[in-house]
Design an enzyme around this catalytic site. Structure first.
Site, short mmCIF file in Angstrom:
data_model
loop_
_atom_site.label_atom_id
_atom_site.label_comp_id
_atom_site.label_asym_id
_atom_site.label_seq_id
_atom_site.Cartn_x
_atom_site.Cartn_y
_atom_site.Cartn_z
N ASP A 144 0.86 -1.17 0.00
CA ASP A 144 0.00 0.00 0.00
C ASP A 144 0.91 1.23 0.00
O ASP A 144 2.12 1.12 0.22
CB ASP A 144 -0.89 -0.04 1.25
CG ASP A 144 -1.82 1.15 1.33
OD1 ASP A 144 -2.26 1.64 0.28
OD2 ASP A 144 -2.10 1.60 2.45
N ASP A 146 0.02 5.13 1.28
CA ASP A 146 -0.12 5.92 2.50
C ASP A 146 -0.11 5.04 3.74
O ASP A 146 -0.78 4.01 3.80
CB ASP A 146 -1.44 6.71 2.46
CG ASP A 146 -1.39 7.84 1.44
OD1 ASP A 146 -0.92 8.93 1.79
OD2 ASP A 146 -1.80 7.60 0.28
#
Length: 425
Positions: A144, A146
Site C-alpha cells: 500500500d 499511504d
C-alpha cells in the site's frame, strides 16, 4: 465512567479482526489464571495456545485443498470456531513466531496487560514472512502507499529508510508492486509521489531488468505503470489495459460503472449536508472513483491556509452508509467496487486490491502466473467490514498487517534477513 480508550474500543466492532480477537480470547485464559501466580510458566502456556492454533490452520489448509474431505466433513474446525475466517495460502509457524516476538516484546513477562491485538498482529506477520522465506518461492511483494511506505498524504523522499529495503528486494530478484488507491491515470502524479524512489533507483547498482520489476497499480486495480530508465533518468510509463487487464473486467458495462459512481456521488453530497460537514469539504469525481476530501481554509491567526479535517467517526459513517447502499444496488452488484476510509478522506473505487494484486501476478508472469503462496501484500488497512481496502488483498495472496512506515521497515528487515539466511543454508 469508562476511559476514552474503552469507549472507542467498544464502538469499533466493525474494525475488529475476528481471527485475532479469537486468539486474544484463547490467550486471556492462561493470562488470567496463571500470569500472577505462575508467571515463569506463562511463556509455555502461551506457546501451547499458538501450537494448537498452528495445528488448526494446517487442518484447514488440508480440508480446503481436498474436495473429498470438504464434501465429507463440511468445513474445518477452524471455520466452525471462526466463521468469517478466510483462506490460508501457506502454513504459519506460529509457535516459533510467538517465541521470537516474545523475546522482543516480553509478552509473557507482563502481569497486568494481557496479550494484545498488536502483539498477535506482529506474531502473525512474523509467522508469514518466516514461512514465505523458508518455502523459497516468494516472487512478488506488493505495498500500500499511504501509512505503509510513507505517512498519510506524504510522498516518498530519497532519504526514507524503506527505499533501501525496496532496492534490496529488487536486487534479490523479487517483483515489487505498489498497489495504491491513488487513482491517477497519468504517470506524472505517481512520479511526483514516488520521486525519492526513482532518484535512488537511478543511482542504484541494479541491472535495468531489475528496475523493470517495479510497477505501480493505481486506483487499486485500474491503472498500471511500469518503471523504466532512459539516459540515466527513471520514470513510469503506462501499460495498455489490453496487456494486463482480465477479460472479465473488460466485459464490465460502462453504464454499470457510471451508475455505481453516480449513486456514490449523490450519497456523498447528501451525507455532506446531513452530517453538517465543513463548507470547504470537496467531492471529487474521477474516471473510476469518487471521493470526499477535506478542503482548505485561511487561518488568520497563522496567516496561511490550513486543512479542515473531518472527524474519524464521520469518515466511518460515510463509508458504511455508502457501502451498504451500493451492496443492494443492481448496477454495483454487476461490477466490483471498494469503499474505504483513507484516514482523512473517503473514496469509492471501481475494482479492488484483490484484482490489483492478481493483475500483477499475471502481468509479471503471463505463462505461469505468480501464485498466491508466492505473493506478499503489506498494508495498514485490513479491518474486515468497510473502511479498509487492503482487506481484499487477502483473497489474492499472503498479507502482513502493519500500522506505520516504521513497521514496514522493520518487517522488511526481518524478511530480508530470513531470505539471506535461507540463501546461506
Amino acid at each position: 465512567m469508562s476511559s476514552r480508550y474503552r469507549v472507542e474500543y467498544q464502538l469499533k466492532a466493525h474494525r475488529k479482526d475476528a481471527f485475532i480477537e479469537w486468539i486474544k480470547g484463547l490467550l486471556a485464559v492462561p493470562f488470567v489464571l496463571h500470569s500472577v501466580t505462575e508467571r515463569d510458566n506463562a511463556q509455555e502456556k502461551y506457546r501451547r495456545v499458538f501450537e494448537d492454533v498452528e495445528t488448526l490452520i494446517n487442518e484447514k489448509i488440508t480440508v480446503d485443498s481436498d474436495e473429498s474431505l470438504t464434501r465429507a466433513a463440511g468445513v474445518s474446525r477452524l471455520d466452525k470456531l471462526v466463521p468469517t475466517i478466510g483462506t490460508f495460502f501457506t502454513p504459519l509457524p506460529l509457535t516459533e513466531a510467538f517465541l521470537r516476538q516474545n523475546a522482543r516484546r516480553a509478552i509473557s513477562e507482563r502481569a497486568y496487560v494481557s496479550p494484545s491485538f498488536n502483539d498477535i498482529r506482529h506474531i502473525l506477520n512474523t509467522a508469514q514472512i518466516v514461512q514465505l522465506a523458508r518455502a523459497g518461492e516468494l516472487s512478488l511483494v506488493t505495498f500500500d502507499g499511504d501509512v505503509t511506505l510513507y505517512e498519510d498524504g506524504a510522498s516518498l523522499a530519497a532519504e526514507d529508510k524503506v527505499i533501501g529495503r525496496l532496492l534490496r528486494l529488487l536486487g534479490a530478484g523479487m517483483h515489487v508492486g505498489i498497489v495504491t488507491a491513488a487513482g491517477y491515470d497519468d504517470a506524472e502524479n505517481y512520479e511526483r509521489r514516488l520521486f525519492g524512489l526513482l532518484r535512488r533507483l537511478e543511482r542504484a547498482d541494479l541491472p535495468n531488468e531489475a528496475k523493470r520489476r517495479l510497477c505501480v497499480m493505481g486506483g487499486e486495480s485500474n491503472f498500471l505503470f511500469r518503471c523504466y530508465e532512459r539516459d540515466g533518468r527513471a520514470g513510469f510509463e503506462r501499460v495498455p489495459e489490453s496487456v494486463w487487464m482480465s477479460a472479465e473486467l473488460h466485459q464490465w458495462n460502462q453504464q454499470d460503472i457510471n451508475a455505481t459512481l453516480d449513486l456514490a456521488e449523490v450519497m456523498l453530497r447528501a451525507l455532506r449536508e446531513k452530517l453538517r460537514l465543513p463548507a470547504e469539504t470537496q467531492i471529487i469525481r474521477k474516471v473510476r472513483a469518487v471521493g470526499i476530501v477535506p478542503g482548505q481554509r485561511f487561518d488568520p491567526e497563522l496567516g496561511r491556509e490550513i486543512r479542515v479535517p473531518l472527524l474519524r467517526e464521520t469518515l466511518e459513517e460515510i463509508v458504511l452508509t455508502v457501502q451498504g447502499r451500493l451492496e443492494n444496488f443492481p448496477p454495483a452488484q454487476r461490477v466490483q467496487f471498494s469503499c474505504f476510509d483513507g484516514g482523512s478522506d473517503v473514496w469509492c473505487d471501481i475494482g479492488g486490491k484483490d484484482l490489483g494484486v492478481a493483475f500483477l501476478q499475471r502481468f509479471y508472469s503471463p505463462e505461469r502466473p505468480i501464485r498466491p503462496e508466492q505473493s506478499l501484500h503489506v498494508g495498514d488497512q485490513f479491518a474486515p467490514v468497510g473502511s479498509a481496502n487492503d482487506f481484499k488483498a487477502r483473497l489474492a495472496g499472503c498479507t502482513a498487517w502493519i500500522s506505520s512506515p516504521q513497521e514496514t521497515v522493520a518487517l522488511l528487515d526481518d524478511l530480508l534477513a530470513e531470505l539471506e539466511a535461507q540463501k546461506n543454508m
